[in-house]
Design a protein around this motif. Structure first.
Motif, PDB file in Angstrom:
ATOM      1  N   GLU A  92      -7.349   3.998 -16.092  1.00 53.59           N
ATOM      2  CA  GLU A  92      -6.765   5.064 -15.403  1.00 53.59           C
ATOM      3  C   GLU A  92      -5.480   5.467 -16.101  1.00 53.59           C
ATOM      4  N   GLU A  93      -5.060   4.895 -17.094  1.00 52.61           N
ATOM      5  CA  GLU A  93      -3.800   5.407 -18.099  1.00 52.61           C
ATOM      6  C   GLU A  93      -4.418   6.496 -18.731  1.00 52.61           C
ATOM      7  N   LEU A  94      -5.724   5.882 -19.603  1.00 46.77           N
ATOM      8  CA  LEU A  94      -6.527   6.705 -20.395  1.00 46.77           C
ATOM      9  C   LEU A  94      -6.847   8.085 -19.679  1.00 46.77           C
ATOM     10  N   LYS A  95      -7.433   8.105 -18.393  1.00 49.18           N
ATOM     11  CA  LYS A  95      -7.681   9.291 -17.560  1.00 49.18           C
ATOM     12  C   LYS A  95      -6.506  10.084 -17.415  1.00 49.18           C
ATOM     13  N   ASP A  96      -5.132   9.675 -17.363  1.00 45.03           N
ATOM     14  CA  ASP A  96      -3.976  10.252 -17.081  1.00 45.03           C
ATOM     15  C   ASP A  96      -3.780  11.007 -18.502  1.00 45.03           C
ATOM     16  N   ILE A  97      -3.849  10.598 -19.619  1.00 43.84           N
ATOM     17  CA  ILE A  97      -3.772  10.765 -20.779  1.00 43.84           C
ATOM     18  C   ILE A  97      -4.565  11.840 -21.122  1.00 43.84           C
ATOM     19  N   GLY A  98      -5.791  11.783 -20.915  1.00 41.16           N
ATOM     20  CA  GLY A  98      -7.012  12.772 -21.045  1.00 41.16           C
ATOM     21  C   GLY A  98      -6.747  14.091 -20.238  1.00 41.16           C
ATOM     22  N   ARG A  99      -6.221  13.965 -19.066  1.00 44.55           N
ATOM     23  CA  ARG A  99      -6.034  15.207 -18.113  1.00 44.55           C
ATOM     24  C   ARG A  99      -4.777  15.671 -18.772  1.00 44.55           C
ATOM     25  N   SER A 100      -3.778  15.164 -19.312  1.00 40.34           N
ATOM     26  CA  SER A 100      -2.506  15.793 -19.694  1.00 40.34           C
ATOM     27  C   SER A 100      -2.769  16.543 -21.027  1.00 40.34           C
ATOM     28  N   VAL A 101      -3.393  15.737 -21.989  1.00 37.38           N
ATOM     29  CA  VAL A 101      -3.518  16.292 -23.392  1.00 37.38           C
ATOM     30  C   VAL A 101      -4.813  16.561 -24.066  1.00 37.38           C
ATOM     31  N   GLY A 102      -5.648  15.859 -23.434  1.00 36.51           N
ATOM     32  CA  GLY A 102      -7.187  16.295 -23.980  1.00 36.51           C
ATOM     33  C   GLY A 102      -7.897  15.167 -24.275  1.00 36.51           C
ATOM     34  N   PRO A 103      -9.156  15.496 -24.850  1.00 36.31           N
ATOM     35  CA  PRO A 103     -10.030  14.512 -25.151  1.00 36.31           C
ATOM     36  C   PRO A 103      -9.692  13.795 -26.569  1.00 36.31           C
ATOM     37  N   ARG A 104      -9.308  14.421 -27.386  1.00 39.41           N
ATOM     38  CA  ARG A 104      -9.297  13.843 -28.597  1.00 39.41           C
ATOM     39  C   ARG A 104      -8.065  12.680 -28.738  1.00 39.41           C
ATOM     40  N   PHE A 105      -7.182  12.652 -27.853  1.00 30.91           N
ATOM     41  CA  PHE A 105      -6.206  11.743 -27.785  1.00 30.91           C
ATOM     42  C   PHE A 105      -6.813  10.494 -27.181  1.00 30.91           C
ATOM     43  N   VAL A 106      -7.913  10.378 -26.343  1.00 34.53           N
ATOM     44  CA  VAL A 106      -8.413   9.258 -25.617  1.00 34.53           C
ATOM     45  C   VAL A 106      -9.839   8.802 -26.072  1.00 34.53           C
ATOM     46  N   ASP A 107     -10.503   9.716 -27.153  1.00 36.15           N
ATOM     47  CA  ASP A 107     -11.624   9.508 -27.211  1.00 36.15           C
ATOM     48  C   ASP A 107     -11.842   8.100 -28.082  1.00 36.15           C
ATOM     49  N   ALA A 108     -11.315   7.733 -29.001  1.00 32.45           N
ATOM     50  CA  ALA A 108     -11.323   6.431 -29.749  1.00 32.45           C
ATOM     51  C   ALA A 108     -11.149   5.187 -28.809  1.00 32.45           C
ATOM     52  N   SER A 109      -9.989   5.158 -28.048  1.00 38.57           N
ATOM     53  CA  SER A 109      -9.751   4.111 -27.195  1.00 38.57           C
ATOM     54  C   SER A 109     -10.937   3.906 -26.156  1.00 38.57           C
ATOM     55  N   LEU A 110     -11.508   4.953 -25.750  1.00 41.79           N
ATOM     56  CA  LEU A 110     -12.457   4.938 -24.731  1.00 41.79           C
ATOM     57  C   LEU A 110     -13.666   4.137 -25.342  1.00 41.79           C
ATOM     58  N   ARG A 111     -13.994   4.807 -26.447  1.00 36.52           N
ATOM     59  CA  ARG A 111     -15.066   4.176 -27.058  1.00 36.52           C
ATOM     60  C   ARG A 111     -15.150   2.695 -27.610  1.00 36.52           C
ATOM     61  N   SER A 112     -13.860   2.357 -28.070  1.00 32.54           N
ATOM     62  CA  SER A 112     -13.848   0.826 -28.604  1.00 32.54           C
ATOM     63  C   SER A 112     -13.799  -0.153 -27.358  1.00 32.54           C
ATOM     64  N   ILE A 113     -13.120   0.408 -26.256  1.00 35.68           N
ATOM     65  CA  ILE A 113     -12.927  -0.465 -25.138  1.00 35.68           C
ATOM     66  C   ILE A 113     -14.471  -0.720 -24.499  1.00 35.68           C
ATOM     67  N   ALA A 114     -15.005   0.559 -24.417  1.00 30.20           N
ATOM     68  CA  ALA A 114     -16.452   0.309 -23.727  1.00 30.20           C
ATOM     69  C   ALA A 114     -17.241  -0.722 -24.740  1.00 30.20           C
ATOM     70  N   ARG A 115     -17.273  -0.659 -26.049  1.00 29.04           N
ATOM     71  CA  ARG A 115     -17.765  -1.729 -26.991  1.00 29.04           C
ATOM     72  C   ARG A 115     -17.502  -3.161 -26.542  1.00 29.04           C
ATOM     73  N   ILE A 116     -16.239  -3.106 -26.254  1.00 26.08           N
ATOM     74  CA  ILE A 116     -15.471  -4.305 -25.957  1.00 26.08           C
ATOM     75  C   ILE A 116     -16.273  -5.127 -24.769  1.00 26.08           C
ATOM     76  N   LEU A 117     -16.082  -4.154 -23.886  1.00 26.08           N
ATOM     77  CA  LEU A 117     -16.760  -4.517 -22.457  1.00 26.08           C
ATOM     78  C   LEU A 117     -18.404  -5.059 -22.475  1.00 26.08           C
ATOM     79  N   THR A 118     -19.080  -4.303 -23.278  1.00 22.67           N
ATOM     80  CA  THR A 118     -20.521  -4.432 -23.360  1.00 22.67           C
ATOM     81  C   THR A 118     -20.784  -5.875 -24.140  1.00 22.67           C
TER      82      THR A 118
END
Length: 184
Positions: A92-118
């Motif tokens: 939810e925090e990453l979505k807030d950041i993505g909405r306010s400042v755009g994809p490049r500020f959340v992309d790396a975090s999203l990818r690495s957390i997805a990898r951690i979860l899988t």
């Protein structure tokens, strides 16, 4: 405040750092960061202090690490409820950041957390894996959306396919229907 791993991931996501970036700044291995964020390992006092210093967290991570070491026996299984709730908040925090400042500020975090979860799903008892797969699916879905926002349709489709696959791993076929809408 959450457990050590979730707080570590939250701080990393807020700064837009990759696992590699945090590992470099804290002089800790990438594998150790992944193990800490997923809850598979409890932090040593040295690792906690290094991460705390890298973030300038004022001792927050050190205190969480002390609590984690006192409360969990070595080799204990992943605490799924804490992991899912914590990473749900991070999403939810990453979505807030993505909405306010755009994809490049959340992309790396999203990818690495997805990898951690899988990766974590494969180390979790079978009766609780679905919850982790479903959360990974939500991360993949948002990663695809951010790729689309950045104008990378091929990457958006790849992440959407992962969201469908991971949703199916979690016994949720609704992501497949959603993907059909996106692909049309």
């Amino acid at each position: 405040m959450g457990d050590f791993g979730v707080e570590l991931a939250r701080l990393r996501a807020r700064r837009g750092w990759t696992v590699r970036e945090l590992a470099r700044r804290a002089s800790v291995s990438e594998g150790q960061i992944c193990n800490l964020e997923s809850g598979r390992r409890n932090p040593t006092s040295v690792a906690a202090a290094a991460c705390d210093a890298a973030f300038g967290a004022g001792g927050v991570l050190i205190k969480l690490a002390e609590t984690a070491r006192r409360s969990a026996p070595a080799g204990s299984p992943v605490e799924v409820d804490s992991l899912v709730a914590g990473y749900g908040r991070v999403l939810e925090e990453l979505k807030d950041i993505g909405r306010s400042v755009g994809p490049r500020f959340v992309d790396a975090s999203l990818r690495s957390i997805a990898r951690i979860l899988t990766d974590t799903a494969s180390h979790t008892e079978a009766t609780r894996r679905d919850e982790i797969w479903l959360l990974a699916s939500r991360f993949a879905e948002y990663t695809g959306w951010m790729a689309q926002e950045a104008g990378n349709s091929a990457e958006a489709l790849r992440w959407t396919d992962l969201a469908v696959s991971w949703g199916a791993n979690g016994d949720d076929e609704t992501m497949a229907a959603y993907a059909l809408v996106l692909q049309s």
